[in-house]
Design a protein around this motif. Structure first.
Motif, short mmCIF file in Angstrom:
data_model
loop_
_atom_site.label_atom_id
_atom_site.label_comp_id
_atom_site.label_asym_id
_atom_site.label_seq_id
_atom_site.Cartn_x
_atom_site.Cartn_y
_atom_site.Cartn_z
N ASP A 218 92.49 63.12 29.75
CA ASP A 218 92.08 62.81 31.12
C ASP A 218 92.39 63.97 32.06
O ASP A 218 91.65 64.23 33.02
N LEU A 219 93.48 64.69 31.80
CA LEU A 219 93.84 65.86 32.60
C LEU A 219 92.77 66.94 32.47
O LEU A 219 92.33 67.52 33.46
N LEU A 220 92.32 67.19 31.24
CA LEU A 220 91.29 68.19 31.01
C LEU A 220 89.96 67.78 31.65
O LEU A 220 89.27 68.61 32.26
N LEU A 221 89.63 66.51 31.53
CA LEU A 221 88.35 66.03 32.08
C LEU A 221 88.33 66.08 33.61
O LEU A 221 87.26 66.15 34.21
N ALA A 222 89.50 66.06 34.24
CA ALA A 222 89.57 66.07 35.70
C ALA A 222 89.47 67.48 36.28
O ALA A 222 89.43 67.64 37.50
N ALA A 223 89.43 68.49 35.41
CA ALA A 223 89.50 69.88 35.86
C ALA A 223 88.12 70.48 36.09
O ALA A 223 87.13 70.05 35.52
N ASP A 224 88.08 71.52 36.91
CA ASP A 224 86.88 72.34 37.02
C ASP A 224 86.72 73.21 35.78
O ASP A 224 85.61 73.54 35.38
N GLN A 225 87.86 73.58 35.18
CA GLN A 225 87.84 74.35 33.94
C GLN A 225 89.13 74.06 33.20
O GLN A 225 90.20 73.95 33.81
N GLY A 226 89.04 73.90 31.86
CA GLY A 226 90.23 73.58 31.09
C GLY A 226 90.21 74.23 29.73
O GLY A 226 89.15 74.68 29.24
N TRP A 227 91.39 74.28 29.10
CA TRP A 227 91.54 74.90 27.79
C TRP A 227 92.42 74.01 26.92
O TRP A 227 93.35 73.38 27.40
N ARG A 228 92.11 73.99 25.63
CA ARG A 228 92.99 73.34 24.67
C ARG A 228 93.25 74.31 23.52
O ARG A 228 92.38 75.10 23.14
N PRO A 229 94.48 74.28 22.96
CA PRO A 229 94.81 75.18 21.86
C PRO A 229 94.16 74.74 20.56
O PRO A 229 93.56 73.66 20.46
N GLY A 230 94.32 75.57 19.53
CA GLY A 230 93.73 75.27 18.22
C GLY A 230 94.58 74.35 17.37
O GLY A 230 94.32 74.21 16.17
N HIS A 231 95.61 73.73 17.95
CA HIS A 231 96.45 72.76 17.25
C HIS A 231 96.54 71.49 18.10
O HIS A 231 96.10 71.48 19.24
N GLU A 233 96.53 66.99 18.65
CA GLU A 233 95.63 65.85 18.43
C GLU A 233 94.18 66.16 18.78
O GLU A 233 93.26 65.79 18.06
N LEU A 234 93.97 66.81 19.92
CA LEU A 234 92.60 67.08 20.37
C LEU A 234 91.89 68.03 19.41
O LEU A 234 90.71 67.86 19.10
N ALA A 235 92.61 69.05 18.93
CA ALA A 235 92.02 69.98 17.96
C ALA A 235 91.73 69.27 16.64
O ALA A 235 90.68 69.49 16.02
N ASP A 236 92.65 68.40 16.21
CA ASP A 236 92.45 67.67 14.96
C ASP A 236 91.20 66.81 15.01
O ASP A 236 90.50 66.63 14.01
N GLU A 237 90.92 66.27 16.20
CA GLU A 237 89.73 65.41 16.38
C GLU A 237 88.49 66.23 16.76
O GLU A 237 87.43 65.65 16.99
N ARG A 238 88.65 67.56 16.86
CA ARG A 238 87.56 68.45 17.31
C ARG A 238 87.01 68.00 18.66
O ARG A 238 85.82 68.08 18.95
N TRP A 239 87.92 67.53 19.50
CA TRP A 239 87.54 67.01 20.82
C TRP A 239 87.11 68.14 21.73
O TRP A 239 87.73 69.20 21.78
N THR A 240 86.02 67.91 22.45
CA THR A 240 85.58 68.88 23.44
C THR A 240 84.82 68.15 24.53
O THR A 240 84.53 66.95 24.43
N PRO A 242 82.32 69.18 28.46
CA PRO A 242 81.84 70.24 29.34
C PRO A 242 82.99 70.88 30.13
O PRO A 242 83.93 70.19 30.52
N ARG A 243 82.94 72.17 30.29
CA ARG A 243 83.91 72.96 31.05
C ARG A 243 85.26 73.10 30.34
O ARG A 243 86.20 73.62 30.92
N ILE A 244 85.33 72.62 29.09
CA ILE A 244 86.57 72.74 28.31
C ILE A 244 86.36 73.77 27.21
O ILE A 244 85.38 73.71 26.47
N THR A 245 87.27 74.73 27.10
CA THR A 245 87.21 75.76 26.06
C THR A 245 88.23 75.46 24.98
O THR A 245 89.41 75.30 25.27
N ALA A 246 87.74 75.37 23.74
CA ALA A 246 88.62 75.17 22.59
C ALA A 246 89.03 76.55 22.08
O ALA A 246 88.19 77.31 21.60
N LEU A 247 90.30 76.87 22.17
CA LEU A 247 90.78 78.19 21.76
C LEU A 247 91.12 78.19 20.27
O LEU A 247 91.55 77.17 19.73
N PRO A 248 90.98 79.33 19.61
CA PRO A 248 91.32 79.39 18.18
C PRO A 248 92.81 79.55 17.92
O PRO A 248 93.28 79.20 16.84
N GLU A 249 93.55 80.08 18.90
CA GLU A 249 94.97 80.35 18.67
C GLU A 249 95.78 79.06 18.48
O GLU A 249 95.50 78.06 19.12
#
Length: 271
Positions: A218-231, A233-240, A242-249
């Motif tokens: 919900d924090l990411l969805l409330a943003a104008d722009q957001g990032w999640r790391p490559g590890h 729960e969200l990465a495990d679910e391949r969650w993404t 709009p305006r969210i960047t999934a980082l490989p690190e």
């Protein structure tokens, strides 16, 4: 107008030794700065480069640590850079202003919980009755707002977490598995609501966020722009989204990358 940067802490900006993911050769490992000590032992780290990036960010944006930790757990952390005016603890249950919980905000939150979801006591009772002592190490409640278990991950049955999730859903609660902790959190208790309140108070027109777990969605969805790391729960679910960047690190280097992205976006938005 200021830029608001609201970031999760654990496994997003700061990392325990078990979560560092130092997969490179030892000679190429980054220098680390300890940012949390508990019971006389070092507990959480970031890279020295990340520490400088966070210091620079604090000078150019409204940086808001945004965590599921209790106030007491948050106050163990010694982040580099200017002391944040605002901090969000207990997954949005407490909005700290210069280190002190805003009583009006906390009252609003508790009123919402009373009207919109099952009481904490019902959740606690269910956890005590169904969680097996073979794999549970601790039963805990946080700030009288939510509950969590500390577990042995290798012994934890995956089906039990799924069953708990299904049981909690119609009662208005969310379940999140993060490292060795299983959280049961009321759905109305959100980081995003507290971040919107900080944006209102600070006059920020651009909000940047980062997080790794289901409780950060919900924090990411409330943003104008957001990032999640490559590890996480969200990465495990391949969650993404709009305006969210999934980082490989992954690991502590993801924290460094997130701070670089925060700083670049802040500088673009600030003349």
């Amino acid at each position: 107008m200021p830029v608001l940067v609201a970031s999760d802490l654990d496994r997003t900006l700061i990392y325990s030794s078990a979560a560092l993911a130092l997969t490179m050769p030892d000679a190429r490992a980054p220098r680390l700065l300890c940012v949390e000590v508990h019971e006389s032992k070092p507990l959480s780290y970031m890279t020295e480069t990340a520490a400088q990036l966070l210091t620079d960010l604090g000078d150019t944006a409204v940086f808001v640590p945004t965590t599921t930790r209790t106030r007491k757990q948050y106050q163990r952390i010694n982040l580099p850079g200017p002391a944040p005016t605002y901090a969000i603890c207990a997954n949005g249950g407490h909005l700290l202003v210069d280190g002190v919980s805003d009583p009006d905000w906390h009252r609003q939150v508790t009123d919402r919980l009373a009207g919109e979801c099952a009481p904490l006591a019902e959740i606690q009772d269910h956890l005590l009755r169904t969680a097996d002592p073979v794999w549970v190490r601790k039963h805990r409640t946080a700030e009288d707002l939510f509950a969590y278990l500390v577990v042995e991950r290798e012994l934890l049955p995956e089906e039990w977490v799924k069953e708990l999730t299904a049981w909690a859903e119609p009662r208005g609660w969310t379940v999140s598995l993060q490292g060795r902790k299983i959280y049961a959190v009321p759905k109305p208790l959100t980081k995003s609501a507290a971040v919107r309140e900080v944006a209102r108070r600070s006059g920020a027109e651009l909000t940047l966020t980062a997080g790794d777990s289901l409780l950060d969605a919900d924090l990411l969805l409330a943003a104008d722009q957001g990032w999640r790391p490559g590890h996480g729960e969200l990465a495990d679910e391949r969650w993404t989204a709009p305006r969210i960047t999934a980082l490989p690190e992954r690991g502590v280097l993801a924290g460094e990358r997130i701070l670089r992205e925060f700083l670049k976006a802040t500088r673009r938005a600030t003349p």
